[in-house]
Design an enzyme around this catalytic site. Structure first.
Site, PDB file in Angstrom:
ATOM      1  N   ASP A 142     -45.157  54.986  -4.181  1.00  0.00           N
ATOM      2  CA  ASP A 142     -45.845  53.739  -4.531  1.00  0.00           C
ATOM      3  C   ASP A 142     -47.169  53.648  -3.778  1.00  0.00           C
ATOM      4  OD1 ASP A 142     -46.156  50.769  -5.164  1.00  0.00           O
ATOM      5  OD2 ASP A 142     -44.166  51.146  -5.983  1.00  0.00           O
ATOM      6  N   HIS A 182     -47.924  46.240  -3.413  1.00  0.00           N
ATOM      7  CA  HIS A 182     -46.885  46.564  -4.385  1.00  0.00           C
ATOM      8  C   HIS A 182     -45.718  47.325  -3.769  1.00  0.00           C
ATOM      9  CE1 HIS A 182     -45.190  48.557  -8.021  1.00  0.00           C
ATOM     10  NE2 HIS A 182     -45.601  47.469  -8.646  1.00  0.00           N
ATOM     11  N   SER A 469     -41.823  46.974 -12.618  1.00  0.00           N
ATOM     12  CA  SER A 469     -41.890  47.450 -11.225  1.00  0.00           C
ATOM     13  C   SER A 469     -40.859  46.761 -10.350  1.00  0.00           C
ATOM     14  CB  SER A 469     -43.281  47.172 -10.638  1.00  0.00           C
ATOM     15  OG  SER A 469     -44.214  48.118 -11.061  1.00  0.00           O
TER      16      SER A 469
END
Length: 754
Positions: A142, A182, A469
């Site tokens: 990520d 994220h 996600s």
């Protein structure tokens, strides 16, 4: 032809999808790429070569630069050079594929209860330890991770930075570029252990930073991360990232399949390009990985009643709840700029998407005294977004069609809007990408999990976000718990038990979703951990048939294993009757504890009777007291989808930018947007063009200086593949006054003349 103007408005009206309609617009060939342009490509070898052999091969063409050698994920390497040099290398090397480097982006407490997280806390593994993920290594590819976060630092087990080339996978700091959060959010869903609890709160997190500033990274960085994860021997690997290419044979999908071969359970997000079919993107197309779509936990959705019509609003993530108990006046506020919000105090303000971020629009409205903000889309359909910070007033999204209708009403009369609140739970999120996968015709996503309004860790605190996600790490965490409970299980069994015990979901009309929309359904952790049987593979695809004058027969095979402590009886239910289809299913049978049985299922099709292009459903197997659903899909012929569809254009979310989106279900050898004079149909220029575009949705930003001067244009959006060209024709209105209107051809042309 290009002219920069301070404020431009683009208005698009799609008139036809007919190829014949487009024949009157003749454009030249799209420009040739410069032979001197350097590219980075992934070279996949047909057979493995040593590191020295690869170096020697690349040295034989001095102009090429060797970048990465992959040792575990794929047999191959990446190089940088001119197209002719890369083609020269291809002739020298025994290659199976040379693929350009693509860009991959991030797909962006209640949810854990929904999937059975609270009940699982009371279950124990073979060593009589609670199921918390302890002893299981979960790799996260990520944007990195804030390993100093108090809810994550205890479980952080190290990592690697494939962007900067070191062992510090810290999230990108805003001072170093576009800051990211994220990866930290994903890590919290999996294994937060502090103020909030993840699905597997004692799993060990290994972070791989493959996406840099702004949450963007390249194929070679992601493959390098997969390569390192295989070397590190992680148990579970989460990739909440992807692109919009619907195809099973991209190098990342191949690398992920290799990771599964090595014993790693790979979990990916399916993508956020729904609700259309054929939108699932790589690596969510990888056959052996678990591809995850997004469902909704229990959420409250506001409906706005205006002039007798109820409009559904989609709250942006990070927004406060919309909780009005009385009617409020609505007003139009343009793009939400400060100078456009003069008379909004105490009112609901409708603004158009574009130029400013959602947060800037909301903040401007709040400072002007507005009660709430409704942002309507500037391209076809709905949109879903996140706020960068919490605001004191609610901020919601509305579709372009409803937004434009509302704007017209507001221009004619004073309007008051009343609020209704409805509760939704266990439906697919509209943004969740759907399958099936092109070429292999597989069912993807495999499964769904909550992906809306998911609160988790971010650098410096906590934030609710939405997207597939957020759905994938729920499955990665659940996989870690299953691995703890069954240390000897490999990826196939973990995937199977999650799918075998999933809950099939119903849409808002009470009808089941298609199997290639939801896979087996929404995960149920407790049922997965208490399952008495396994069925592998957990879904069946009966391939693609060509039409002929005879019956087609296809065989599928399932392995059923009794994993309980007692003998069990098994029996199949006959699938729903369909003209032209005939099933032959195994008779009832018994299995002793630990015993397994391989079964043959037969499907006969009479194409003279059966006319559906894509057929799917669920085979049900009674396993003792448990019922197992096995989704299947069958394709009569390659679906006759158009080469190009779903084109839209609107202002970008940053100043002086526009964005267009188009869907290419089968990809394109050549793609272009040709512009013509509206009267003479004389070709002017290409607004954009590309070669070798992959299958799926193409999203592209263009700058203001790429647009022509104000005027009325006809445009042809075309895609060529295998000798066939499909096209859409549209009108493009570019006005210098900053206003956006939808109108017929002649009124707009007359305004432009004036």
């Amino acid at each position: 032809m290009k002219k920069i103007i301070s404020v431009l408005t683009v208005i698009l009206l799609v008139l036809s999808q007919s190829a014949a309609f487009a024949q009157t617009l003749n454009h030249p060939q799209i420009p040739l790429e410069s032979p001197d342009m350097e590219k980075v490509s992934i070279v996949v070898l047909s057979e493995e070569k040593s590191e020295e052999e690869i170096k020697k091969l690349v040295r034989s063409i001095p102009e090429l630069k060797l970048r990465h050698i992959y040792k575990y994920a794929i047999a191959g390497f990446s190089v940088k050079g001119k197209q002719a040099e890369i083609e020269q290398l291809s002739k020298k090397a025994n290659t199976s594929i040379i693929s350009p480097v693509n860009t991959y982006r991030v797909h962006a407490e209640e949810s854990i209860k929904i999937i059975g997280g609270e009940e699982v806390r009371g279950l124990f593994d073979q060593k009589n330890q609670r199921l918390t993920g302890k002893g299981v290594k979960v790799g996260i590819i990520d944007t990195g991770i804030d390993y100093t976060h108090p809810d994550l630092r205890v479980n952080y087990g190290g990592g690697h930075d494939l962007v900067d080339g070191d062992d510090d996978p810290m999230e990108t700091n805003a001072a170093d570029g576009e800051g990211t959060l994220h990866g930290t959010h994903v890590a919290g869903i999996i294994a937060a252990n502090g103020k909030i609890q993840g699905v597997a709160p004692e799993a060990t997190i290994i972070a791989y930073r493959a996406l840099g500033p702004g949450g963007s990274g390249t194929t070679e960085q992601v493959i390098a991360a997969i390569d390192q994860a295989i070397k590190d021997k992680v148990d579970i690997l989460n990739l909440s990232l992807g692109n919009n290419v619907n195809g099973p044979d991209l190098p990342i999908s191949m690398a992920l399949n290799k990771a599964v071969e090595k014993g790693i359970t790979a979990v990916t997000s399916s993508g956020n390009s729904g609700p259309n079919h054929w939108t699932v993107g790589s690596p969510g197309t990888a056959s052996r990985a678990i591809s995850v779509g997004a469902s909704t936990p229990s959420i409250h959705i506001p409906l706005l009643e205006v002039s007798g019509q109820k409009l559904r609003l989609e709250p942006l993530q990070g927004s406060v709840d919309w909780e009005f108990n009385q009617s409020h006046e609505m007003v139009y506020g343009g793009l939400g700029k400060k100078e456009e919000l003069k008379d909004v105090k105490g009112k609901i303000v409708l603004v158009e998407r574009g130029e400013l971020t959602f947060t800037e629009k909301g903040l401007n409205a709040f400072e002007a005294g507005a009660k709430a903000v409704v942002i309507y889309n500037n391209t076809k359909g709905n949109f879903f977004g996140n706020l960068e910070r919490e605001l004191p007033i609610p901020v919601t999204a509305l579709s372009k069609t409803n937004g434009e209708q509302l704007r017209k009403k507001l221009s004619k009369e004073r309007i008051f809007a009343r609020t209704y609140i409805i509760e939704e739970k266990d439906v697919l999120a509209d943004f969740s990408s759907r399958g099936p996968v092109t070429s292999t015709w597989e069912i993807k996503p495999d499964i769904v999990a909550p992906g809306v309004a998911i609160n988790s860790t971010v650098p410096g605190g906590y934030l609710p976000l939405q997207g597939t996600s957020m759905a994938a790490p729920h499955v990665a965490g659940a996989s870690a718990l299953i691995k703890q409970a069954h240390p000897d299980w490999g990826p196939e069994k973990i995937k199977a038990v999650l799918m075998n015990t999933a809950k099939p979901l119903l849409n808002k009309k009470g009808k089941p979703y298609r199997t290639y929309e939801q896979g087996a359904g929404r995960i149920q952790m407790e049922k997965a951990l208490k399952s008495n049987s396994l069925v592998m593979p957990a879904s069946l695809q009966f391939g693609k048939f060509q039409l002929a004058d005879r019956m087609h027969e296809h065989n599928g095979y399932l392995t059923v294993e009794n994993i309980s402590d007692s003998s069990l009886s098994y029996s199949f239910s006959i699938p729903h009757a369909e003209n032209g289809l005939s099933w032959t299913l195994p008779f009832s049978f018994y299995l002793k504890p630990g015993e397994k049985k391989r079964l043959e299922l037969k499907l006969a099709v009479d194409p003279n009777v059966f006319k559906k292009k894509v057929y799917d459903g669920t085979i049900r197997l009674k396993a003792g007291s448990q019922e197992i659903n096995i989704p299947y899909i069958y394709v009569l012929e390659e679906p006759n989808y158009p080469r190009v569809m779903g084109f839209g254009v609107g202002k970008g979310d940053k100043p002086d930018t526009y964005r267009y989106e188009v869907y290419l279900p089968g990809g394109a050898e050549e793609f272009g947007i040709a512009m013509f004079d509206a009267d003479s149909l004389r070709f002017i220029d290409f607004l954009d063009w590309k070669r070798g575009v992959g299958k799926g949705q193409l999203l592209q930003e263009i700058k203001s200086d790429q647009l022509p001067e104000p005027g009325l244009y006809k445009i042809k959006v075309f895609a060529k593949k295998a000798g066939r060209e499909d096209a859409l024709e549209s009108y493009l209105y570019i006005l210098p006054n900053g206003e956006m209107e939808s109108s017929s051809f002649h009124p707009i042309k007359e305004k432009l003349k004036k």
